[in-house]
Enzyme design. Structure first.
Site, short mmCIF file in Angstrom:
data_model
loop_
_atom_site.label_atom_id
_atom_site.label_comp_id
_atom_site.label_asym_id
_atom_site.label_seq_id
_atom_site.Cartn_x
_atom_site.Cartn_y
_atom_site.Cartn_z
CD1 TRP A 322 -2.81 1.67 0.95
CD2 TRP A 322 -1.18 2.36 2.33
NE1 TRP A 322 -3.14 2.93 1.39
CE2 TRP A 322 -2.16 3.37 2.23
CE3 TRP A 322 -0.07 2.58 3.13
CZ2 TRP A 322 -2.06 4.58 2.93
CZ3 TRP A 322 0.03 3.78 3.82
CH2 TRP A 322 -0.95 4.75 3.71
CG HIS A 323 3.75 2.06 3.03
ND1 HIS A 323 3.42 0.90 3.69
CD2 HIS A 323 3.63 3.05 3.95
CE1 HIS A 323 3.12 1.18 4.95
NE2 HIS A 323 3.24 2.48 5.14
N GLY A 324 3.54 1.74 -1.62
CA GLY A 324 4.04 2.04 -2.95
C GLY A 324 4.49 0.76 -3.63
#
Lengths: 463, 316
Positions: A322-324
């Site tokens: 989700w962070h990247g």
């Protein structure tokens, strides 16, 4: 438009005056307009995505409420999920996916994985996408009625205090407060000011200064000593905490100013006495989102031990990604998943460790030790760089001399954090007399002006 | 929200900025302290202007990095046999430099030499890459206010407010890669290589349009006011465009593929003429070969000597 910018100060002042002077029925319109102006402050074109997400989920909610046929309801839900996750996937993961199958230059994608790159991703995309998803899923599950007013719904999606980096709001938390805002009071306003000032302090003084210490250490991993890299990883986690919790605290202050109590996002995670407590106290609204919309549908804790462990690792890997789009984030999530699953299994088999003198300190030290490898990989630009950092840390490469500025910063951070947990209340200003209020606000203003480092974008804006 | 509470808190914050710093700014020791900062910072420049005693026939050199790096003030002083005070500030556009006008009025130099980089007379905004809450915004505001207002009390109060902000920025400026001893920094001791130059020229290319100085701008307005106020105290203002790398000069820019540099020079000369300032151009300062440049807009040690000598000849 950063909370720490003068342009935001101008927008806030205009919004405050407008909300104060306008009739009550115009308040939502003003807040919505201010929220869109705030978002357009980054790049006006991204407003279009925000509007698409708003329109799709508003329509999906209304249709879901009317529709009684299960297959159609499911189709509506998946339609909404498809549009929202499609946009998210396109902007955050498309290049990465193309590179994985050899259709894109890997070097360019790898450069973008670095946590500090703040590029072409619409700010706050993940946050508002997850927020609108939670609304549609709640309406589908009939846990929340569909919202009738498009203005109210648009404000729920775009409410500027928490639009860019949360806390992620549930519909059940937002709409009742919008319908019946608490009466204005001096105590509430003081609490709002205090939250904003403390959040600003955490961001500008603590996080940005820690960043100045961490960046040189991780600029060239192969040139930094193992001890500096380990210390830098701990300082970095302090930086991320101060940065993100600073934003969340400012967001809560701003929300309170406009009559909306936003949920807490952190509960002193750096003082957690074990991995489970750490999980419960870090990015709480996102953890709750994954628990309710991913972990429970996967079977949660109801399945056998292996399945539970798998569920935990799936959730944490998704949390990491989700962070990247990057292997470092996936590794961060997977590592934390393994730690969480192993801790749960330990508790299931052997129960909680018996009490002994110094147990909280031992638990805290263990947790910090377990957190360290994940901080290294999160901060590194690539798995290769993380590998170099691990090797240098484990072999004590570069000697044993301590970077004292880092040590002092770490001890100071820990001491203030501990003091805040034991002694600090968030509505302190409301309970003080005028001399103390003036002294505290003056002190905070001076600290921010004198010791604030050059402001960087909030780390979590890019997620 | 509770309006009176909000107003009270805002007043406390504004008071926290204004009142103590007003006291600080009025205390002479503050200027000695500020003057002790690294050269090339606002602190050092204003501290030096206010702390050191007045000297007869003094030349004050102002400007951005091109003033700090390209002009060797001791060499210029020796050539002119006049005292020279360098009060250049790295990265400061003219609108920010203009905040020194009250200090210059108090100091009464005979000559104020303003060396301008290619975009210094146009640019008056914080660098977007640096994002917000940048103290330069405060500087710009203070500089503009000091020029616009003759209200000494308010100007001093706002200037005082910026003292705290300036201190904060000093810490940042000292951390600048060009750190202590600008001219001795390796970056300015050798000629830039072709790859490095090409990269920097690419960086400059989209910005050349700004350097043609079309239209009015806060820096130009600030310079006009500053020049007028210097004339009023009998000081001569001299506008000097900084030397530029021949390949930067040859770049096409300024829109529609036209060469930007003649337009740039013409506009700088016009600004000097319109504001009653003296102008030194290529005729007085000469031309500089590629080996004199450390990057497209800054000189190497040999270039600095050549430029300083040309300035000395022109001023004599």
């Amino acid at each position: 438009m950063l909370f720490t910018s003068l342009s935001f100060g101008g927008l806030l002042a205009v919004t405050v005056v407008a909300v104060k002077l306008a009739p009550a029925r115009a308040r939502r319109w003003i807040l919505l307009l201010a929220s869109w102006v705030f978002y357009a402050g980054w790049e006006p074109k991204w407003l279009l995505l925000l509007w698409i997400s708003t329109a799709v989920d508003y329509a999906a909610g209304r249709l879901l409420e009317r529709e009684q046929r299960a297959p159609w309801r499911k189709a509506l839900l998946f339609g909404s999920l498809g549009v929202n996750l499609g946009i998210l996937f396109f902007y955050k993961y498309w290049d990465f996916a193309l590179a994985l199958v050899g259709l894109h230059d890997w070097g360019e994608v790898a450069a973008r994985q670095s946590f500090h790159v703040y590029g072409d991703i619409p700010p706050g995309l993940s946050f508002y996408t997850f927020q609108t998803l939670s609304y549609t899923i709640d309406v589908y599950r009939r846990k929340h009625p569909a919202v009738k007013s498009p203005v109210d719904f648009a404000l729920y999606v775009a409410f500027f205090p928490q639009l860019i980096a949360g806390p992620i709001l549930r519909a059940s938390e937002f709409f009742p407060q919008l319908a019946a805002p608490p009466p204005p009071s001096a105590a509430r306003t003081w609490a709002a000011i205090e939250l904003f000032a403390v959040g600003l302090f955490k961001k500008v003084v603590v996080a940005d200064n820690l960043g100045l210490l961490v960046d040189p250490i991780y600029a060239d991993t192969s040139a930094s000593s193992g001890i500096a890299l380990a210390l830098g990883a701990l300082l970095f986690w302090g930086q991320v905490y101060a940065d993100f919790s600073g934003y969340s605290t400012m967001a809560r202050g701003l929300g309170k100013l406009f009559g909306v109590d936003l949920p807490r996002n952190f509960d002193f995670p750096l003082l957690a006495t074990g991995p489970l407590e750490y999980r419960r106290s870090w990015h709480m609204t996102m953890s709750a989102w994954f628990r309710d919309y991913v972990f429970h549908p996967l079977g949660g804790m109801r399945a056998g031990p292996w399945r539970v462990a798998l569920n935990i690792m799936i959730v944490w890997t998704l949390f990491g990604v989700w962070h990247g789009a990057g292997f470092t984030f996936a590794a961060w999530g997977l590592y934390n998943g393994v730690i969480q699953a192993a801790t749960r299994e330990w508790y299931r088999r052997f129960g909680a460790p018996p009490d002994f003198f110094g147990k909280p300190v031992a638990g805290w030290a263990l947790n910090i030790g377990l957190m360290l490898p994940s901080a290294v990989v999160f901060r590194s630009a690539s798995l290769a760089q993380a590998g170099v950092a691990y090797e240098r840390i484990l072999t004590f490469a570069g000697g044993a001399s301590l970077p004292w500025a880092g040590v002092i910063a770490l001890v100071g951070l820990g001491a203030v954090h501990l003091w805040a947990k034991l002694r600090y209340d968030e509505d302190r200003l409301a309970h003080l007399g005028w001399p103390a209020r003036i002294a505290l606000l003056t002190g905070l203003t001076w600290l921010v002006v004198l010791f604030g480092a050059q402001t960087r974008p909030f780390v979590y804006f890019q997620f | 929200m509770h309006g009176r509470t909000l107003a009270a808190a805002s007043s406390v914050v504004i008071g926290a900025l204004l009142l103590p710093s007003l006291v600080l700014e009025r205390h002479p020791a503050v200027w000695d302290w500020l003057a002790s900062f690294r050269p090339g910072t606002f602190q050092a420049a204003e501290g030096a202007l206010r702390a050191s005693p007045h000297r007869e026939r003094e030349v004050v050199v102002l400007g951005s990095s091109v003033a700090v790096i390209d002009v060797i003030d001791p060499a210029l002083a020796a050539m002119l046999d006049r005292p020279v005070l360098s009060a250049g500030v790295m990265a400061a556009p003219v609108c920010a430099t203009a905040m020194f006008t009250p200090a210059l009025e108090a100091r009464r130099p005979e000559t104020v030499l303003l060396v301008v980089g290619m975009r210094d007379l146009d640019r008056c905004r914080p660098n977007p890459g640096r994002l917000a809450f940048d103290p330069e915004i405060a500087w710009h505001a203070i500089g503009a206010w000091r020029l616009a207002s003759d209200d000494t009390w308010l100007a001093a109060a706002l200037g005082g407010a910026s003292t705290l902000v300036r201190h904060r920025a000093a810490v940042r400026m000292i951390g600048h890669p060009a750190g202590p001893g600008w001219r001795l920094h390796p970056r300015y001791t050798g000629r830039i290589d072709d790859d490095g130059l090409a990269g920097q020229l690419d960086w400059h290319a989209p910005r050349l349009r700004d350097a043609t100085l079309d239209g009015d701008g806060p820096s130009r307005r600030a310079f006009a006011r500053m020049s007028a106020r210097l004339r009023a105290i009998g000081a001569e203002a001299i506008l000097v465009p900084a030397p530029l790398h021949p390949r930067l000069v040859a770049s096409t820019g300024g829109g529609a593929g036209t060469s930007w540099h003649p337009a740039h020079l013409r506009r700088v000369a016009e600004i000097a003429r319109d504001t009653g300032a003296r102008h030194l151009g290529a005729a007085e300062l000469g031309e500089y070969p590629p080996e004199d440049f450390a990057d497209p807009t800054h000189l190497t040690a040999s270039g600095q000597r050549r430029f300083t000598a040309a300035l000395g000849r022109a001023l004599r």
